[in-house]
Design a protein around this motif. Sequence first.
Motif, PDB file in Angstrom:
ATOM      1  N   SER A 269      -1.398  13.846  16.923  1.00  0.00           N
ATOM      2  CA  SER A 269      -1.325  12.803  17.557  1.00  0.00           C
ATOM      3  C   SER A 269      -2.373  12.489  18.542  1.00  0.00           C
ATOM      4  N   SER A 270      -2.703  13.631  18.962  1.00  0.00           N
ATOM      5  CA  SER A 270      -3.824  13.550  20.041  1.00  0.00           C
ATOM      6  C   SER A 270      -5.330  12.992  19.296  1.00  0.00           C
ATOM      7  N   GLU A 271      -5.551  13.456  18.024  1.00  0.00           N
ATOM      8  CA  GLU A 271      -6.559  13.101  17.233  1.00  0.00           C
ATOM      9  C   GLU A 271      -6.518  11.441  17.144  1.00  0.00           C
ATOM     10  N   GLU A 272      -5.311  10.926  16.824  1.00  0.00           N
ATOM     11  CA  GLU A 272      -4.925   9.650  16.271  1.00  0.00           C
ATOM     12  C   GLU A 272      -5.342   8.756  17.591  1.00  0.00           C
ATOM     13  N   GLN A 273      -5.043   9.398  18.736  1.00  0.00           N
ATOM     14  CA  GLN A 273      -5.383   8.723  20.140  1.00  0.00           C
ATOM     15  C   GLN A 273      -6.743   8.617  20.372  1.00  0.00           C
ATOM     16  N   LYS A 274      -7.614   9.699  19.871  1.00  0.00           N
ATOM     17  CA  LYS A 274      -8.808   9.680  20.146  1.00  0.00           C
ATOM     18  C   LYS A 274      -9.714   8.803  19.424  1.00  0.00           C
ATOM     19  N   LEU A 275      -9.251   8.379  18.164  1.00  0.00           N
ATOM     20  CA  LEU A 275      -9.894   7.404  17.265  1.00  0.00           C
ATOM     21  C   LEU A 275     -10.030   5.926  17.971  1.00  0.00           C
ATOM     22  N   PRO A 276     -10.988   5.357  17.746  1.00  0.00           N
ATOM     23  CA  PRO A 276     -10.956   3.919  18.397  1.00  0.00           C
ATOM     24  C   PRO A 276     -10.131   2.930  17.439  1.00  0.00           C
ATOM     25  N   ASN A 277      -9.578   1.870  17.796  1.00  0.00           N
ATOM     26  CA  ASN A 277      -8.601   0.972  17.141  1.00  0.00           C
ATOM     27  C   ASN A 277      -9.366   0.544  15.687  1.00  0.00           C
ATOM     28  N   GLU A 278     -10.470   0.274  15.806  1.00  0.00           N
ATOM     29  CA  GLU A 278     -11.332  -0.062  14.647  1.00  0.00           C
ATOM     30  C   GLU A 278     -11.256   0.996  13.537  1.00  0.00           C
ATOM     31  N   ALA A 279     -11.551   2.422  13.949  1.00  0.00           N
ATOM     32  CA  ALA A 279     -11.450   3.392  13.045  1.00  0.00           C
ATOM     33  C   ALA A 279     -10.070   3.529  12.349  1.00  0.00           C
ATOM     34  N   ARG A 280      -9.094   3.393  13.242  1.00  0.00           N
ATOM     35  CA  ARG A 280      -7.656   3.434  12.636  1.00  0.00           C
ATOM     36  C   ARG A 280      -7.340   2.483  11.724  1.00  0.00           C
ATOM     37  N   LEU A 281      -7.887   1.175  12.057  1.00  0.00           N
ATOM     38  CA  LEU A 281      -7.571   0.050  11.200  1.00  0.00           C
ATOM     39  C   LEU A 281      -8.353   0.288   9.701  1.00  0.00           C
ATOM     40  N   GLY A 282      -9.583   0.475  10.034  1.00  0.00           N
ATOM     41  CA  GLY A 282     -10.421   0.908   8.608  1.00  0.00           C
ATOM     42  C   GLY A 282      -9.767   1.965   7.602  1.00  0.00           C
ATOM     43  N   ARG A 283      -9.106   3.150   8.352  1.00  0.00           N
ATOM     44  CA  ARG A 283      -8.535   4.130   7.716  1.00  0.00           C
ATOM     45  C   ARG A 283      -7.272   3.728   7.024  1.00  0.00           C
ATOM     46  N   ASN A 284      -6.317   2.915   7.640  1.00  0.00           N
ATOM     47  CA  ASN A 284      -5.180   2.307   7.117  1.00  0.00           C
ATOM     48  C   ASN A 284      -5.504   1.365   5.869  1.00  0.00           C
ATOM     49  N   ILE A 285      -6.450   0.675   5.847  1.00  0.00           N
ATOM     50  CA  ILE A 285      -6.918  -0.306   5.075  1.00  0.00           C
ATOM     51  C   ILE A 285      -7.500   0.439   3.681  1.00  0.00           C
ATOM     52  N   ALA A 286      -8.104   1.414   3.910  1.00  0.00           N
ATOM     53  CA  ALA A 286      -8.575   2.168   2.850  1.00  0.00           C
ATOM     54  C   ALA A 286      -7.479   2.968   2.020  1.00  0.00           C
ATOM     55  N   ILE A 287      -6.541   3.350   3.021  1.00  0.00           N
ATOM     56  CA  ILE A 287      -5.498   3.992   2.236  1.00  0.00           C
ATOM     57  C   ILE A 287      -4.627   3.100   1.333  1.00  0.00           C
ATOM     58  N   ILE A 288      -4.438   1.723   2.148  1.00  0.00           N
ATOM     59  CA  ILE A 288      -3.511   0.766   1.288  1.00  0.00           C
ATOM     60  C   ILE A 288      -4.441   0.052   0.233  1.00  0.00           C
ATOM     61  N   ILE A 289      -5.743   0.387   0.171  1.00  0.00           N
ATOM     62  CA  ILE A 289      -6.444  -0.023  -1.049  1.00  0.00           C
ATOM     63  C   ILE A 289      -6.413   1.161  -2.226  1.00  0.00           C
ATOM     64  N   VAL A 290      -6.438   2.290  -1.704  1.00  0.00           N
ATOM     65  CA  VAL A 290      -6.226   3.623  -2.866  1.00  0.00           C
ATOM     66  C   VAL A 290      -4.969   3.224  -3.631  1.00  0.00           C
ATOM     67  N   TRP A 291      -3.892   3.332  -2.526  1.00  0.00           N
ATOM     68  CA  TRP A 291      -2.618   3.145  -3.176  1.00  0.00           C
ATOM     69  C   TRP A 291      -2.371   1.952  -4.211  1.00  0.00           C
ATOM     70  N   ILE A 292      -2.899   0.790  -3.938  1.00  0.00           N
ATOM     71  CA  ILE A 292      -2.791  -0.242  -4.566  1.00  0.00           C
ATOM     72  C   ILE A 292      -3.601  -0.142  -5.979  1.00  0.00           C
ATOM     73  N   ALA A 293      -4.598   0.460  -5.995  1.00  0.00           N
ATOM     74  CA  ALA A 293      -5.700   0.959  -7.388  1.00  0.00           C
ATOM     75  C   ALA A 293      -4.521   1.983  -7.952  1.00  0.00           C
ATOM     76  N   ILE A 294      -4.148   2.923  -7.312  1.00  0.00           N
ATOM     77  CA  ILE A 294      -3.265   4.042  -8.128  1.00  0.00           C
ATOM     78  C   ILE A 294      -2.033   3.288  -8.794  1.00  0.00           C
ATOM     79  N   VAL A 295      -1.484   2.187  -8.046  1.00  0.00           N
ATOM     80  CA  VAL A 295      -0.326   1.802  -8.576  1.00  0.00           C
ATOM     81  C   VAL A 295      -0.801   0.743  -9.707  1.00  0.00           C
ATOM     82  N   TYR A 296      -1.660  -0.129  -9.456  1.00  0.00           N
ATOM     83  CA  TYR A 296      -2.337  -0.859 -10.731  1.00  0.00           C
ATOM     84  C   TYR A 296      -2.741   0.171 -11.832  1.00  0.00           C
ATOM     85  N   LEU A 297      -3.532   1.205 -11.798  1.00  0.00           N
ATOM     86  CA  LEU A 297      -3.914   1.735 -12.935  1.00  0.00           C
ATOM     87  C   LEU A 297      -2.372   2.635 -13.543  1.00  0.00           C
ATOM     88  N   ALA A 298      -1.522   2.914 -12.920  1.00  0.00           N
ATOM     89  CA  ALA A 298      -0.282   3.340 -13.454  1.00  0.00           C
ATOM     90  C   ALA A 298       0.559   2.501 -14.298  1.00  0.00           C
TER      91      ALA A 298
END
Length: 163
Positions: free
Chosen positions: A12-41
Amino acid sequence: MAEPSFSPSDPSSEEQKLPNEARLGRNIAIIIVWIAIVYLAIVGFNAVIRGVFFPEEDALAQELGPLGAEECKEQALELRKELLEKASEVVRTTESATLDAFFADWDHRFKITRARCEAKPLPKQLERLRYSLGTMLDRYEQREGAYAKEILRALGEGGEHQK
C-alpha cells in the motif's frame, strides 16, 4: 542519511508512491491483458466446439441432401475401390508416395457420404479398412518399400518394371 532497508515494503505504501498516471496506466494494461485472455479463451473454445460437434462435412452433407440406399452402396463401393487401388499402386511402384493428401481427401468424402447415408449407414469395416491400409502403407514405405527399391538397384533396373 538513512540506510536503505532490505525488508519488503508494504504494497500500500508503494501504491501511494506511484503517481496517478502510472497507476492509471498499469490498471489499463491489466484490463487490456484480461480482455485479451477472455477473447482468446472464447475464440478457442468456440473453434473447438465447432470442430468437434459441427464439422464442415456435416454442413456440406445437409446442403447436398440425403442419399438413397442404392446410391450409398455405390458410394461405399467407390470409396473401397479407391482405397484398394491406391494401396496397390503404392506397393506396385517404387516411387515414394505421400499419402497424406490422398487420405485427407478420402476421409473428407467418406464423412460427407456417411452423413448423407441416413437410410442405410455405411459399413463400419470401410473406415477400419482405411485406417488399417493407411497404417500398413506407412509401414511398407518405411520398411518393405526400401527392400523393393534395393532389389531394383541391385538388378540395375531404373524403373522399367515398376508397373
